[in-house]
Design a protein around this motif. Structure first.
Motif, PDB file in Angstrom:
ATOM      1  N   ARG A  20       0.827  -1.208   0.000  1.00  0.00           N
ATOM      2  CA  ARG A  20       0.000   0.000   0.000  1.00  0.00           C
ATOM      3  C   ARG A  20       0.858   1.254   0.000  1.00  0.00           C
ATOM      4  NH1 ARG A  20      -4.888  -0.998   4.290  1.00  0.00           N
ATOM      5  NH2 ARG A  20      -6.200  -2.278   2.948  1.00  0.00           N
ATOM      6  N   VAL A  21       1.971   1.210   0.701  1.00  0.00           N
ATOM      7  CA  VAL A  21       2.869   2.363   0.729  1.00  0.00           C
ATOM      8  C   VAL A  21       3.431   2.613  -0.664  1.00  0.00           C
ATOM      9  CG1 VAL A  21       5.056   3.250   1.637  1.00  0.00           C
ATOM     10  CG2 VAL A  21       3.437   2.159   3.179  1.00  0.00           C
ATOM     11  N   VAL A  22       3.815   1.553  -1.373  1.00  0.00           N
ATOM     12  CA  VAL A  22       4.337   1.703  -2.737  1.00  0.00           C
ATOM     13  C   VAL A  22       3.278   2.325  -3.636  1.00  0.00           C
ATOM     14  CG1 VAL A  22       5.069   0.421  -4.786  1.00  0.00           C
ATOM     15  CG2 VAL A  22       6.064  -0.103  -2.580  1.00  0.00           C
ATOM     16  N   GLU A  23       2.027   1.882  -3.506  1.00  0.00           N
ATOM     17  CA  GLU A  23       0.946   2.456  -4.319  1.00  0.00           C
ATOM     18  C   GLU A  23       0.745   3.934  -3.998  1.00  0.00           C
ATOM     19  OE1 GLU A  23      -0.721   1.176  -6.885  1.00  0.00           O
ATOM     20  OE2 GLU A  23       0.626  -0.535  -6.676  1.00  0.00           O
ATOM     21  N   ALA A  24       0.809   4.279  -2.719  1.00  0.00           N
ATOM     22  CA  ALA A  24       0.656   5.680  -2.326  1.00  0.00           C
ATOM     23  C   ALA A  24       1.811   6.524  -2.862  1.00  0.00           C
ATOM     24  CB  ALA A  24       0.571   5.792  -0.809  1.00  0.00           C
ATOM     25  N   LEU A  25       3.002   5.969  -2.874  1.00  0.00           N
ATOM     26  CA  LEU A  25       4.151   6.693  -3.417  1.00  0.00           C
ATOM     27  C   LEU A  25       4.007   6.883  -4.922  1.00  0.00           C
ATOM     28  CD1 LEU A  25       7.099   5.011  -1.466  1.00  0.00           C
ATOM     29  CD2 LEU A  25       6.314   7.363  -1.243  1.00  0.00           C
ATOM     30  N   GLY A  29       3.956  10.241  -7.501  1.00  0.00           N
ATOM     31  CA  GLY A  29       4.948  10.362  -8.561  1.00  0.00           C
ATOM     32  C   GLY A  29       6.329   9.854  -8.188  1.00  0.00           C
ATOM     33  N   VAL A  30       6.412   9.111  -7.107  1.00  0.00           N
ATOM     34  CA  VAL A  30       7.696   8.576  -6.653  1.00  0.00           C
ATOM     35  C   VAL A  30       7.787   7.112  -7.081  1.00  0.00           C
ATOM     36  CG1 VAL A  30       9.134   8.068  -4.646  1.00  0.00           C
ATOM     37  CG2 VAL A  30       7.694  10.109  -4.672  1.00  0.00           C
ATOM     38  N   LYS A  31       8.899   6.762  -7.711  1.00  0.00           N
ATOM     39  CA  LYS A  31       9.106   5.401  -8.171  1.00  0.00           C
ATOM     40  C   LYS A  31       9.907   4.642  -7.122  1.00  0.00           C
ATOM     41  CE  LYS A  31      10.025   3.401 -12.648  1.00  0.00           C
ATOM     42  NZ  LYS A  31      10.729   3.564 -13.913  1.00  0.00           N
TER      43      LYS A  31
END
Length: 41
Positions: A20-25, A29-31
């Motif tokens: 979920r954190v990756v999706e929020a990032l 616009g953060v890869k």
């Protein structure tokens, strides 16, 4: 980067995992990869 992860994690009552954190990032616009985020968490 860890401050962004911490912010997302704590704003969501510590219920967000690495996925979920990756999706929020990504929405911001953060890869970032899931395993890298998991290690930083």
């Amino acid at each position: 980067m860890t401050t962004a992860i911490d912010k997302i994690f704590w704003e969501n009552s510590r219920r967000y995992g690495s996925r979920r954190v990756v999706e929020a990032l990504k929405e911001q616009g953060v890869k970032a990869g899931r395993h890298w985020v998991r290690r930083l968490m």
